[in-house]
Design an enzyme around this catalytic site. Structure first.
Site, short mmCIF file in Angstrom:
data_model
loop_
_atom_site.label_atom_id
_atom_site.label_comp_id
_atom_site.label_asym_id
_atom_site.label_seq_id
_atom_site.Cartn_x
_atom_site.Cartn_y
_atom_site.Cartn_z
N LYS A 70 31.58 26.82 34.47
CA LYS A 70 32.91 26.69 33.92
C LYS A 70 33.57 25.92 34.94
O LYS A 70 33.57 24.63 34.91
CB LYS A 70 33.56 28.03 33.68
N HIS A 100 35.33 33.53 33.97
CA HIS A 100 36.39 32.53 33.65
C HIS A 100 37.56 32.63 34.49
O HIS A 100 38.75 32.04 34.34
CB HIS A 100 37.01 33.00 32.07
N SER A 151 36.94 36.17 27.63
CA SER A 151 36.69 34.70 27.32
C SER A 151 37.63 34.33 25.76
O SER A 151 37.71 33.19 25.82
CB SER A 151 35.14 34.14 27.10
#
Lengths: 402, 81
Positions: free
Chosen positions: A244, A213, A185
């Site tokens: 996300k 991610h 990240s």
């Protein structure tokens, strides 16, 4: 000395930063207009630090699904699935995630943090070992600790170090869980997953990949790094988040192992918390469908990432090694990073300020997360504003003159 | 078998570069409060020591390691295991 004395050093560090006249601690987005625009300090601001990789938070289908779910199922679940029962929509979402990954078993958690806590603590307990990458997210550190397994750390993305540590374990390597992330990240670099899978198979360990991610970002169908590098069969379990690319909140684990279902009976972060609320479940399910059906979103995201990466590199920023939706500009000092972050904000650009100890290798970073929803005009503005603050950096740091 | 008395001089040698500020390292030197190591330096030192002694130090044991002696005893225990 009291219980509160321990906060003194934090207070001092905070005061030190505040003395610079910049307050990065309580940033408020006063109004959110779209996945990429909001109002901060009364100013229209382009958001480049929200991890909203595909820009789905305002997708009309997701909004509609959320609104309908609230109307039909209410605002909350008011209890845990174990004690108070699952809603049909929880089960539906789990089936949808399992189907998306082509794995038979999926469990939904209330946040991504809890997914790591829940899966890791349930899989590796006393007598077992966890081998984690040193740059892992805090949720991985906490999940490892919660289960009571012996926890070892290998150097970030260092496969020989991982192998050395598995070798030292001897027969215990077969009761060892290796945990890595698809995309890290902070700097946006990827795990060398192909090599890690080979090592994992050689030593008979169990491999968990956190695709927080990389879900919706990598792979032909958007499943993440394991799909991208063609090693899904070598991965025992994938954990991820809805917060996300999927644009909501929540987390999940999926696995090829039938025993994975028993995590429901042993995982405290699954049992002792309220289940995800209906609107979140409904919008997440639609987001999953959109990821499947709209590969051009991924294509757009990567084009945008390339544009921003090239633009920042051309200005002279030192960036993380890989082009991707997480682009971190490394700034020589914490003080300069603070000043530049504020300078960007004053020009209407919001990025993440990352300073030690939250960063790898003690770096100070201006971290951007690119979205497929960023327009060419927005990207141009972002790059121009970065150029402006870079000029002031060069004035302060003559060694950076090129 | 490698025991604490054998380990200590090797350990002091490894830690020497981190003790420039305080001068002499002793068994009782506190690794964090006296050497002033931050979390990143602690990790770097531990990785170095792990390779030096071919051991892996569990994170679970770190809260109990405060002094040079604690670290030496931990290394001895892991070498015995």
């Amino acid at each position: 000395m009291s219980l509160f004395s321990k906060f003194l050093s934090i207070q001092q560090a905070r005061e030190e930063i505040l003395q610079s006249g910049i307050n990065p601690f309580h940033l408020t987005i006063e109004k959110i207009n779209s996945p990429t625009e909001g109002v901060i300090n009364g100013r229209q601001t382009i958001l480049v630090g929200t991890n909203n990789y595909l820009g789905l938070t305002f997708h009309p289908d997701c909004i509609q699904a959320g609104q309908e779910a609230i109307a039909q199922e209410g605002t909350g679940t008011t209890g845990s699935r174990m004690a108070n029962g699952s809603f049909s929509s929880h089960n539906d979402l789990e089936r949808a995630i399992a189907d998306f990954y082509g794995m038979p078993h999926a469990i939904v958690f209330s946040t991504g943090y809890q997914a790591n806590l829940g899966v890791l603590s349930a899989l590796a307990g006393p007598g077992d070992t966890i081998l984690m990458d040193g740059d892992s997210h805090a949720s991985i550190y906490d999940g490892c600790r919660l289960g009571g397994a012996e926890v070892l750390r290998f150097k970030h993305n260092d496969v020989p170090d991982l192998e050395k540590k598995l070798r030292r374990l001897g027969n215990r390597s077969q009761r060892t869980l290796v945990i890595v992330e698809g995309i890290y990240s902070m700097l946006g670099d990827r795990a060398p997953l192909k090599e890690i899978v080979e090592i994992k198979l050689k030593y008979g360990a169990t491999l968990v990949v956190d695709e927080a991610h990389s879900l919706g970002v990598l792979g032909k169908r958007g499943r993440g790094l394991a799909e991208e590098v063609g090693v899904e069969e070598g991965v025992d379990c994938i954990v991820g988040t809805f917060s996300k690319s999927l644009g909501s909140t929540g987390g999940f684990g999926v696995s090829i192992h039938p025993e994975f279902e028993f995590i429901r009976y042993t995982s405290r972060p699954y049992i002792f918390t309220a289940s995800p609320c209906p609107s979140v479940v409904a919008s997440t399910k639609v987001s999953l469908r959109i990821i499947r059906e709209t590969p051009q979103l991924r294509k757009q995201l990567w084009e945008n990432a390339q544009t921003l990466y090239d633009g920042l590199q051309k200005i002279g920023y030192t960036l993380g090694a890989e082009v991707g939706p997480v682009i971190a500009a490394m700034i020589p000092s914490k003080e300069q990073a603070l000043g530049m972050w504020q300078g960007l904000l004053e020009q209407g650009i919001y990025v993440n300020l990352m300073i030690p100890p939250a960063t790898p290798n003690g770096e100070s970073l201006l971290r951007c997360s690119v979205s497929a929803a960023h327009t060419p005009k927005q990207l141009e503005t972002i790059i121009q504003c970065f150029a402006n603050v870079h000029s002031s950096l060069k004035e302060q740091t003559p060694s950076l003159q090129t | 078998m490698t025991t604490y008395p054998d380990i200590l001089p090797q350990l002091l040698e490894t830690l020497k570069p981190y003790a420039k500020k305080i001068g002499t390292l002793k068994e009782t030197t506190d690794l964090v409060s006296e050497l002033g190591l931050d979390s990143l330096q602690v990790m770097q030192v531990l990785l170095k020591i792990e390779d030096q002694f071919d051991i892996s130090i569990p994170l679970n044991n770190l809260p109990n390691i405060r002094t040079v002696k604690d670290l030496g005893m931990e290394i001895e225990m892991l070498l015995k295991a």
